[in-house]
Scaffold this motif. Structure first.
Motif, mmCIF file in Angstrom:
data_model
loop_
_atom_site.group_PDB
_atom_site.id
_atom_site.type_symbol
_atom_site.label_atom_id
_atom_site.label_comp_id
_atom_site.label_asym_id
_atom_site.label_seq_id
_atom_site.Cartn_x
_atom_site.Cartn_y
_atom_site.Cartn_z
ATOM 1 N N ARG A 35 0.841 -1.201 0.089
ATOM 2 C CA ARG A 35 0.048 -0.072 -0.040
ATOM 3 C C ARG A 35 1.049 1.440 0.230
ATOM 4 O O ARG A 35 2.135 1.230 0.661
ATOM 5 N N GLN A 64 -2.635 5.486 1.224
ATOM 6 C CA GLN A 64 -3.544 4.335 1.589
ATOM 7 C C GLN A 64 -3.499 3.947 3.080
ATOM 8 O O GLN A 64 -4.528 3.546 3.625
ATOM 9 N N ASP A 120 -6.392 3.682 5.990
ATOM 10 C CA ASP A 120 -6.810 2.593 6.448
ATOM 11 C C ASP A 120 -6.840 2.886 7.936
ATOM 12 O O ASP A 120 -7.441 2.368 8.867
ATOM 13 N N LYS A 169 -9.810 4.536 9.368
ATOM 14 C CA LYS A 169 -10.911 3.538 9.253
ATOM 15 C C LYS A 169 -10.973 2.723 10.547
ATOM 16 O O LYS A 169 -11.885 2.191 11.403
ATOM 17 N N ASP A 211 -6.495 10.649 -2.825
ATOM 18 C CA ASP A 211 -6.650 9.287 -3.838
ATOM 19 C C ASP A 211 -7.346 8.377 -3.081
ATOM 20 O O ASP A 211 -8.208 7.476 -3.352
ATOM 21 N N ALA A 212 -6.691 7.903 -1.733
ATOM 22 C CA ALA A 212 -7.047 6.657 -0.855
ATOM 23 C C ALA A 212 -8.581 7.189 -0.590
ATOM 24 O O ALA A 212 -9.306 6.336 -0.339
ATOM 25 N N TYR A 272 -10.888 8.406 -2.020
ATOM 26 C CA TYR A 272 -11.698 8.440 -3.234
ATOM 27 C C TYR A 272 -12.422 6.950 -2.996
ATOM 28 O O TYR A 272 -13.803 6.847 -3.177
ATOM 29 N N ASP A 273 -11.603 5.938 -2.464
ATOM 30 C CA ASP A 273 -12.230 4.591 -2.444
ATOM 31 C C ASP A 273 -12.858 4.081 -1.111
ATOM 32 O O ASP A 273 -13.018 2.995 -0.883
ATOM 33 N N THR A 274 -13.114 5.073 -0.071
ATOM 34 C CA THR A 274 -13.298 5.051 1.136
ATOM 35 C C THR A 274 -14.702 5.359 1.541
ATOM 36 O O THR A 274 -14.714 6.578 2.041
ATOM 37 N N ALA A 275 -15.766 4.814 1.316
ATOM 38 C CA ALA A 275 -17.000 5.413 1.703
ATOM 39 C C ALA A 275 -17.341 5.448 2.957
ATOM 40 O O ALA A 275 -18.340 6.306 3.285
ATOM 41 N N GLU A 276 -16.567 4.604 3.942
ATOM 42 C CA GLU A 276 -16.936 4.986 5.490
ATOM 43 C C GLU A 276 -16.627 6.187 5.840
ATOM 44 O O GLU A 276 -16.910 6.705 6.988
#
Length: 557
Positions: free
Chosen positions: A4, A8, A12, A15, A35-36, A38-42
């Motif tokens: 990673r 990212q 993480d 989260k 950018d990380a 972007y993929d983290t809906a939480e």
């Protein structure tokens, strides 16, 4: 673990530690983190229009949740702008973490573009400031940041992130979810407290500081009721006790009730839970004798360095307010206390102090406060920045529930509006009302764009008197008639709100306020209700002309 990037890995860790919102102004120095996300809906990312506002939103998030509010800014100007929010978090004991994009590692110590050594810059406005140069240490540093921000006396942490570190990819193990470190009172200390209470004639409780929660507030309610103790709160911490409770005596803020001051001065046992006993609470350090108060002082505070810093307590207890409050349930109540009835007398004096006198102009602020008290539910969150307008909120509103007051004990202007946006985001089903002066509001009003983008629906009441009222008041007190730098040129605040797609109302008379507020609350979007006030309505007790006359009379004598 998978390979990673540093960006990212950072996301993480957020989260893992339970973060759900990030308040930021984007910058090229931390693109890998964006950018990380972007993929983290939480985690919901909120783009703000000024770093100071982003930091204050994160600070308000921390106040409401007792978990670190997260703010991200870029290097140099981004970080310096955000420092105002760090200062609020430090003085208000609020958990918060500021992540700062930093210059690349090979550019350090060259005064590169926007380079700053944040460890030196933020030393006095954070609990801990560090720079993460090694990507493999991201989990370690971030876990420590969460623990430092929440343990003992809460506060802010700042972490600088070199740009190249965030783009480096490695495999590294994640940290475990953080757990705040709590401190509890010992059984001997609780026994001593019980003995002091049994010997007292005129005891009082004084509540403030952080961290608290609803359970702790309920525990203090039970303790005060079992022992019939009068309870007061400190500057801008009035939501630590139900203000309508028959034992509530009022708050020690700016211009406190003289009868409350007399009661504190005449007490023989003062149990202070969580508060630092700062200048604002003690009337410029005059309420209690220094270094040893005349009262028997029991001081409970989560930071051992605070105990005895100014006032030397008879009994110092190093404990977090919420853990101490819970321990109070084990104390046997004092049977038939000699002070029975003093709490009710203190509350009666508080109720008298709550009667709002008439003020100059076509809008009666007493009627404004009466409407809010009668029509807004007890869970409503009220926010404010700094200025004389806040006196009407602090003196005439009754806070009924914990975590309904978002106000800077640091006295920062521009705080109320970003705090209201954060509150409306964190508690979307709870009404949020911001009190703001005209000077105060324009320090952060550009983030109306953030409120609209986030679907946040706070209602902001702008007290527009065309002046910087607090400074004008001091000018009239000390330099009567010599007015300088306090007149303001303002926009049409209702039109300003509508320009962003928010709801805007202008109120010129008392009769116009109620229907304007009803429309604002029903608008389904952020709203501004502008009150056109007479500048003579400077405080509930006096006017500018009276201040000037009094000062001139003193000068003649």
């Amino acid at each position: 673990m998978p390979i990673r990037t540093g960006g990212q890995i950072l996301v993480d860790q957020l989260k893992i530690h339970g973060s759900d919102h990030v308040f930021c102004v984007p910058g090229e120095s931390y693109l890998a983190v964006l950018d990380a996300l972007y993929d983290t809906a939480e985690i919901k990312t909120h783009t703000c229009r000024h770093e100071g506002n982003a930091a204050m939103m994160a600070e308000a998030h921390g106040k409401l949740t007792n978990r670190p509010g997260i703010c991200m800014v870029t290097r140099g100007p981004g970080a310096t702008n955000a420092s105002s929010g760090l200062h609020v978090a430090m003085q208000d004991a609020t958990p918060m973490i500021l992540f700062i994009g930093q210059v690349a590692s090979d550019q350090v110590e060259r005064e590169a573009f926007q380079e700053i050594d944040y460890r030196r810059m933020f030393g006095q406005v954070t609990k801990w400031t560090a720079q993460i140069d090694d990507v493999s240490r991201l989990p370690e540093f971030i876990a420590r940041a969460f623990r430092v921000a929440t343990s003992g006396r809460p506060g802010p942490v700042a972490l600088a992130l070199p740009e190249d570190m965030l783009t480096r990819a490695i495999d590294v193990a994640d940290a475990l979810p953080f757990t705040p470190l709590e401190s509890w009172p010992g059984p001997l200390q609780m026994s001593q407290l019980r003995a002091m209470l049994a010997d007292a004639q005129r005891p009082m409780l004084l509540l403030g500081g952080a961290p608290w929660d609803k359970t702790a507030v309920a525990a203090v309610h039970r303790f005060s009721e079992a022992n019939q103790l009068p309870v007061a709160t400190t500057f801008r911490r009035a939501d630590r006790f139900d203000n309508a409770h028959p034992l509530y005596a009022g708050d020690l803020g700016i211009g406190p009730n003289p009868k409350l001051v007399e009661r504190i001065e005449g007490s023989d046992l003062l149990i202070v839970i969580g508060a630092r006993l700062t200048e604002m609470t003690t009337g410029g350090y005059t309420l209690l004798d220094i270094p040893v108060p005349s009262q028997t002082l029991v001081h409970v505070h989560p930071d051992p360095e605070e105990l005895g810093r100014v006032y030397h307590p008879t009994l110092a207890i190093n404990a977090t307010p919420r853990e101490f409050a819970n321990a109070l349930s084990e104390l046997v109540p004092v049977p038939d206390p000699v002070w029975r009835g003093t709490g009710q007398a203190a509350h009666a004096a508080y109720a008298e102090w709550q009667v709002c006198p008439p003020n100059p102009g076509d809008i009666q602020l007493g009627a404004v406060m009466e409407w809010l008290e009668s029509n807004m539910p007890p869970e409503t969150i009220y926010t404010n920045g700094a200025g004389n307008f806040s006196v009407w909120l602090h003196r005439f509103h009754r806070y009924r529930q914990f975590a309904t007051e978002l106000a800077p004990t640091s006295g920062s202007m521009g705080y109320g509006f970003p705090a209201a946006i954060a509150a409306a985001i964190v508690r979307p089903d709870t009404p949020v009302i911001c009190f703001a002066g005209d000077g105060d509001f324009l320090m952060s009003a550009q983030d109306m764009a953030t409120a609209i983008a986030a679907g946040a629906i706070p209602v902001t009441i702008v007290f527009n008197n065309g002046i910087l009222g607090t400074i004008r008041m001091h000018q009239e007190n000390h330099y009567p008639g010599r007015i300088s730098a306090t007149d303001l040129v303002n926009p049409d605040f209702a039109a300003y709100a509508r320009a962003f797609g928010a709801h805007g109302e202008t109120v010129n008379t008392t009769a116009e306020f109620a229907p304007a507020m009803e429309r604002a609350l029903a608008a389904g979007t952020a709203a501004v209700v502008e009150l056109k006030l007479d500048p003579q309505a400077i405080t509930p007790r006096t006017t500018l002309d009276k201040l000037r006359e009094t000062a001139l009379e003193k000068a003649r004598r």
